[in-house]
Design an enzyme around this catalytic site. Structure first.
Site, PDB file in Angstrom:
ATOM      1  CB  THR A  63      -1.299 -55.042  38.708  1.00  0.00           C
ATOM      2  OG1 THR A  63      -1.085 -53.628  38.686  1.00  0.00           O
ATOM      3  CG2 THR A  63      -0.340 -55.687  39.691  1.00  0.00           C
ATOM      4  CD  GLU A  64      -3.036 -53.668  32.627  1.00  0.00           C
ATOM      5  OE1 GLU A  64      -3.867 -52.760  32.867  1.00  0.00           O
ATOM      6  OE2 GLU A  64      -2.002 -53.478  31.970  1.00  0.00           O
TER       7      GLU A  64
END
Length: 307
Positions: free
Chosen positions: A273-274
């Site tokens: 995830t970012e």
């Protein structure tokens, strides 16, 4: 020679040596407490989970126990999910998102999924709000045999006996404005290379494995997160951070080749995830909630295919 302003440590075109590393270390100031923020929260989980140290990071006279929390009744027949946070210590929502998953989401999946969480892989960096470890090494490029990063080597040793039991691994990260103002210039200076400016995407996105793409899995995560915060649009070149979009909010990286954390488990379903915490459209609470939503989507996806 770089055309952009040079990092304040080192000589343009020359990799760092011991003197430059010492200068860099002198700039790293402890800003928060791993004991107070992370270990104290983990203590509250002992009644419901198996909690154990999987190693220790030692830098000079500083010792940091590395903690893993897993389902109390681990059942070999259930699908396993690995959640990692704080591989980059400055990426705050990954650490606190992983802890909140244990507090809020995990009980609903007891008996459906085997859950293993390493919420803060890089505690020295967490305290200094730093990407690198004490040795100016990026742990998230160091998940490989004979790793030079203590943090990466310890996590790989924890996960190795579980290969084959883990169906999914989600690694919780952030992309911040400081990536462009501090960390990318720093790595260019450290390696004696020119700094090439880039852009920071405004919103959440995912990194899938180019060697093992799982579009339905990524889409399930994006759909869950989109209810909490906005998804990063493509830049003017049609991509995100130099990589082409392969789907809404999704890019590909070669996880194992790059030594990324999400490549260590042997799981079929993997994602990084970012979150973008510096967005004017997101609050710190939304960033944590986005990480929790992402893990929730993973747990639901895996529990459904395991039925």
């Amino acid at each position: 020679m770089p055309s952009s302003p040079f990092y304040p440590i080192g000589t343009p075109g020359q990799p760092w040596g011991a003197a430059e590393l010492a200068q860099w270390r002198a700039r790293q100031v402890r800003q928060r407490s791993y004991v107070d923020d992370v270990l104290a929260a983990i203590e509250q989980l002992r009644e419901s989970f198996d909690v154990a140290s999987y190693g220790e990071v030692v830098y000079g006279d500083e010792h940091f126990p590395l903690m893993a929390i897993r389902s109390r009744h681990w059942q070999p027949g259930l699908p396993g999910v690995l959640v990692t946070g704080g591989v980059h210590g400055y990426e705050t929502s990954g650490v606190h998102g992983a802890l909140r998953v244990l507090q809020d989401l995990a009980p609903a999946y007891a008996g459906r999924v085997n859950l293993l969480v390493a919420p803060c892989v890089s505690p020295w960096a967490y305290e200094r709000v730093q990407r690198w470890n004490f040795d100016a090494i990026d742990p998230n490029r160091s998940f490989r045999a004979t790793s030079p990063a203590q943090e990466s080597a310890a996590l790989m040793a924890l996960v190795a006996p579980l290969r084959g039991q883990l169906v999914a691994h989600i690694d919780l990260h952030e992309t911040t404005d400081s990536d462009e103002s501090e960390f990318r210039p720093a790595v260019a200076a450290r390696d004696g290379k020119a700094f090439e400016p880039s852009t920071i995407p405004d919103g959440f996105y995912l990194v899938d494995d180019s060697a093992n793409p799982q579009p339905a899995f990524q889409q399930a995560i994006i759909e869950a997160v989109e209810k909490v915060t906005h998804i990063a649009p493509a830049d003017v070149h049609g991509g995100i951070i130099g990589s082409p979009l392969v789907a809404h909010g999704v890019i590909h990286y070669a996880m194992k080749d790059l030594g990324l954390c999400a490549g260590i488990s042997g799981a079929k379903y993997t994602s990084t995830t970012e979150v973008y915490p510096d967005s004017a459209r997101a609050t710190p609470e939304q960033c944590i909630a986005a990480q929790v939503a992402a893990v929730g989507a993973v747990l639901e996806f895996v529990s459904e295919i395991g039925r």
